[in-house]
Design an enzyme around this catalytic site. Sequence first.
Site, PDB file in Angstrom:
ATOM      1  CE1 TYR A   9     116.146  37.736  29.723  1.00 18.92           C
ATOM      2  CE2 TYR A   9     118.108  36.680  29.379  1.00 18.92           C
ATOM      3  CZ  TYR A   9     116.881  36.869  29.880  1.00 18.92           C
ATOM      4  OH  TYR A   9     116.196  35.333  30.164  1.00 18.92           O
ATOM      5  CG  HIS A  37     112.274  34.740  26.167  1.00 15.74           C
ATOM      6  ND1 HIS A  37     113.123  36.207  26.411  1.00 15.74           N
ATOM      7  CD2 HIS A  37     112.285  34.364  27.284  1.00 15.74           C
ATOM      8  CE1 HIS A  37     113.304  36.208  27.422  1.00 15.74           C
ATOM      9  NE2 HIS A  37     112.526  35.551  28.114  1.00 15.74           N
TER      10      HIS A  37
END
Length: 322
Positions: A49, A134
């Site tokens: 992010y 992830h």
Amino acid sequence: MTVPELGRLGFGAAGIGNLYKAMDDDVAAATIAAGWDVGLRYFDTAPHYGLGLSERRTGAFLSTKPRDEFVLSTKVGRILESVDNPAGARDTQGFDVPANLVRHWDPSEAGIRRSIEDSLERTGLDRIDIAYLHDPDVYDLDAGIREALPALERLRAEGLVTAIGVGANSADALQACVLGAELDVIMLAGRYSLLEQPAAAGLLPLCLERGVRVVNVGVYNSGLLARPVVPDNANYNYAPAPAPILAKAQALAACCNEFGVELPAAALQFARSHPAVCSVVVGASNAGQITETAARMAADIPPELWTALVARGLLPEGALHG
């Protein structure tokens, strides 16, 4: 397997990593502070992010709070490597940040350990409570299960993280991970929502059977369910919504409106209703959004709405819990 108490609603920190558009530091700080002020104590971030920006901003805020009063999760699997960027190129994976770093997939134990160390440095905090692998299906699911998950199990055994899991958009990939390791929790993105429930058939019952908690994210299906009225140009899975999907979302909104309920409130509360789900995590791009989200999660919804949605074929039989 122990997962810290997360609360019904958690704060997703992709937005404060400049998702889609740049955000000033003070706006980011006010946004996460608003989440704290409405009682959120679970905060989820990732190196992905904003190429670390989300972790830095999240850590800067949480470092001002007592460490035992919140739960922090981040992700592993993507290592950030420095690169020269003389032309000032911008990131190409959805975040409005300089491309001074690149993401490198590394499911090895050394890569997982480095990822945790880097995240600790970026956040400035003393520990990570939950570490998720992830998006392994985006890169190499087999390597993720074979290498990364055993590495996470060792980190948990050593006490370096409290709980471990996997975050992905694919219910099938998550099911393979649950079967392939002793996970504590998974982060399910977009596959159990008011619009669609592909995780309901196999993944969620498996999680209940194995005692694996589920954090539900992406519950607005890329914004399709995020507004009381669904516009004709709404997106689904980050692209223009196909006509049948758009029609269903608009029918959901119309039914909610008949019962005096906003579509986003119904979407949030349905996403939390399955007994396997322990928390719903939602992002925000300003303080008002997270305050509004908390109010919607607490809104009164008449049971007759859920019954009507099933009767009209907008929810499947057996979708109601409690």
